[in-house]
Design a protein around this motif. Structure first.
Motif, mmCIF file in Angstrom:
data_model
loop_
_atom_site.group_PDB
_atom_site.id
_atom_site.type_symbol
_atom_site.label_atom_id
_atom_site.label_comp_id
_atom_site.label_asym_id
_atom_site.label_seq_id
_atom_site.Cartn_x
_atom_site.Cartn_y
_atom_site.Cartn_z
ATOM 1 N N GLY A 1 0.663 -1.279 0.063
ATOM 2 C CA GLY A 1 0.068 -0.143 -0.177
ATOM 3 C C GLY A 1 0.924 1.053 0.124
ATOM 4 N N ASP A 2 1.894 1.249 0.869
ATOM 5 C CA ASP A 2 2.697 2.625 1.255
ATOM 6 C C ASP A 2 4.149 2.287 0.930
ATOM 7 N N GLY A 3 4.574 0.964 0.662
ATOM 8 C CA GLY A 3 5.992 0.724 0.526
ATOM 9 C C GLY A 3 6.880 0.811 1.763
ATOM 10 N N ALA A 4 6.181 1.121 2.823
ATOM 11 C CA ALA A 4 6.918 1.049 4.122
ATOM 12 C C ALA A 4 7.428 -0.337 4.693
ATOM 13 N N ASN A 5 8.399 -0.365 5.371
ATOM 14 C CA ASN A 5 9.016 -1.591 5.758
ATOM 15 C C ASN A 5 8.120 -2.084 6.932
ATOM 16 N N ALA A 6 7.571 -3.345 6.809
ATOM 17 C CA ALA A 6 6.633 -3.886 7.595
ATOM 18 C C ALA A 6 7.130 -4.708 8.846
ATOM 19 N N PHE A 7 8.442 -4.728 8.949
ATOM 20 C CA PHE A 7 9.429 -5.190 10.040
ATOM 21 C C PHE A 7 9.529 -4.258 10.927
ATOM 22 N N LEU B 1 4.404 -8.666 12.956
ATOM 23 C CA LEU B 1 4.540 -9.297 11.512
ATOM 24 C C LEU B 1 5.939 -9.993 11.454
ATOM 25 N N GLY B 2 6.997 -8.973 11.731
ATOM 26 C CA GLY B 2 8.300 -9.542 11.632
ATOM 27 C C GLY B 2 8.668 -10.705 12.501
ATOM 28 N N ARG C 1 15.547 -5.247 9.631
ATOM 29 C CA ARG C 1 15.812 -6.415 8.667
ATOM 30 C C ARG C 1 16.034 -7.762 9.494
ATOM 31 N N ILE C 2 16.008 -8.901 8.769
ATOM 32 C CA ILE C 2 16.433 -10.243 9.335
ATOM 33 C C ILE C 2 17.505 -10.615 8.374
#
Length: 552
Positions: free
Chosen positions: A368-374, A386-387, A448-449
């Protein structure tokens, strides 16, 4: 690795998996809104009954040498089966205009095989328009080979050993270009390059095409509202060739590897003097890799002798996997042309060398907005909910995904304690001894992972697909990752597989991966790898000779 907001440009695709059978793919239909111009050959395919181009026997419109559209009546192979999007049709027209403008006389049509090795054919520029429209024929046994390039399926029996009539008798398959991947190779005079996917003559996708399997995994993730972003941290070795071993006696499957000498003696991690010693080779690589438009970030002298590390910035999933395939092939070709040998083998049998790993940095971007979901919302947390679920999925399927992240016999010699490599299934915050290293936190868009289990010889399409299916399973079941490992080589945890054979057994037993990749593909992959293991088990090693020859 910095997180980027670009969204993956995935083509619409679906995959139907049936247990006990090979995966069945639905081809990508072109999007609406494109003008009626489509591609096939401007001349009948029958002029080339035994040539490199596909025998689709079709003609339609094509952009000619000056980019003009030549309408004809019959649709091409690409058009008949709806293989390209509007963006790919437009890219094909641009490609044909670029050939004369950039002096391109040859184009390599390449696809990544089951091992992630590029194979294909080189065509004269005059043949490219027809090949774009109708594909390039290659022998289907390329999908039946192990890493020695030996065919391990009985292709001259009914079903070719696959239970598929299309694979009988070493018949042809067609590789169809993705024109958006076109590059001009800086090291090869007047030569272009394009990445392809494989189809049978009836338009059905070849079910062993790993790029398509990766696209299917990414499409599944897109349906959940996310794109997979990956940054690459790649260790490898470069040696000076002393003797290429090209005498007739050196030929074979495999042939005798080259005799080499070191570029540096190693064990001076990140020292400037060691870097300066190898800088001429680094610059050879950097100069041409930049011209390939790869997102290079850093160039480092690694710990071991003659060992380097290059890092690539984050790209949306398929783009990053494509970049890894092109990076490896480019590095090997550039080096060999200048008298060097580059290898992505995990642990070469050369005195005092260190193992090489491929650390895969991954995050999810919201579509939707390109934001980092982690990125977590609250301070003190390492990952969003979620992460954490994604992390837990990677842990839950760590043993099953090992064979895809580390697909060679050699790679399991890297998993040892206190060696900056994991030996068990665990995670930690910014800890280089764990399998999954979590970096970032609240307010950090680069959260990130980092998966540290992979080897640089892995097929990136299978590696990425395994991460997506494992992560999605963790999200779907809302799994929790458990506590972080502060002392990763001491805290009890399930061990990573100790051999490729054990890893294959874990892959076969992983229902999530069998459902995602298809039970048929898992069995196919395991059979090829078991052929390598069988050959290895028949070899008498130096260790055995030293251990037993005098004692007994």
């Amino acid at each position: 690795m910095s997180t980027i907001s670009a969204r993956t440009n995935l083509r619409n695709s679906s995959v139907v998996m049936r247990r006990g059978s090979l995966p069945s793919f639905a081809s990508c239909a072109p999007r609406s809104g494109e003008p009626s111009a489509r591609f096939t050959s401007p001349r009948p395919a029958s002029r080339h009954p035994h040539g490199p181009v596909g025998a689709a026997g079709a003609r339609a419109s094509v952009a000619g040498r000056c980019g003009t559209i030549v309408p004809v009546s019959k649709p091409s192979f690409v058009e008949r089966h709806g293989l390209w999007s509007d963006a790919q049709h437009a890219a094909a027209r641009r490609l044909l205009q670029e050939l004369p403008a950039r002096g391109v006389e040859l184009v390599r049509f390449s696809f990544a095989d089951q091992h992630g090795i590029l194979r294909g054919k080189t065509l004269a520029a005059s043949e490219v328009a027809h090949a774009l429209a109708n594909g390039v024929s290659v022998v289907s046994t390329l999908f039946a080979k192990d890493t020695s390039h030996k065919t391990v399926f009985p292709v001259f029996t009914a079903g070719g050993g696959f239970g598929m009539p299309e694979m009988e008798g070493a018949a042809d398959a067609l590789i169809v270009a993705d024109p958006t991947t076109f590059r001009v190779l800086p090291w090869a005079p007047n030569t272009g390059w394009v990445l392809c996917e494989a189809y049978f003559a009836n338009g059905a996708p070849v079910p062993f095409d790993t790029r398509r399997l990766c696209r299917a995994a990414l499409a599944r993730l897109a349906e959940a509202g996310y794109d997979f972003l990956a940054g690459l941290e790649i260790e490898f070795h470069v040696f000076k060739v002393v003797d290429p071993h090209l005498a007739p006696v050196d030929a074979g499957q495999p042939g005798t590897p080259p005799e080499v000498t070191l570029l540096s003696t190693g064990y001076q991690l990140l020292t400037e003097t060691r870097y300066d010693q190898i800088e001429p080779v680094v610059e050879l690589l950097r100069r041409d890799l930049v011209r390939l438009e790869l997102p290079l970030r850093s160039f480092e002298v690694e710990y071991g002798p003659s060992q380097l590390e290059f890092t690539l910035g984050a790209l949306p999933g398929l783009g990053s996997a494509d970049a890894m395939v092109l990076f490896r092939s480019a590095v090997k070709q550039i080096c060999r042309r200048h008298g060097y040998h580059a290898t992505f083998m995990c642990r070469p049998r050369i005195p005092n060398v260190m193992s090489s790993g491929w650390h895969l940095h991954q995050s999810l971007a919201r579509r939707g907005d390109g934001a980092n979901a982690f990125v977590p919302e609250r301070g003190g947390e390492q990952l969003s909910a979620l992460g954490r679920h994604w992390l837990a999925g990677l842990l839950a399927h760590a043993r099953g995904t090992a064979a895809l992240a580390a697909p060679t016999i050699n790679s399991y010699k890297r998993y040892r304690p206190y060696a900056l490599a994991p030996d068990r299934v665990n995670w930690g915050r910014d800890n280089r001894g764990v399998m999954l290293r979590v970096m970032g936190g609240a307010g950090d868009p680069a959260t990130r992972i980092e998966n540290r289990v992979g080897e640089p010889a892995a097929n990136p399409y299978l590696y990425f697909a395994s991460q997506v299916y494992a992560g999605l399973d963790g999200v779907a079941r809302k799994l929790a990752p458990g506590p972080a490992a502060d002392t990763p080589y001491e805290q009890p945890a399930e061990a990573l597989p100790r051999s490729l054979a054990e890893a294959l057994a874990c892959l076969r037993a992983d229902e999530c991966l069998r459902a995602g990749l298809g039970a048929g593909f898992v069995e196919y992959f395991c059979r090829i790898k078991e052929a390598e293991i069988a050959r290895f088990n028949l070899e008498v090693t130096e260790w055995e000779h030293r251990e037993y020859f005098e004692t007994f």
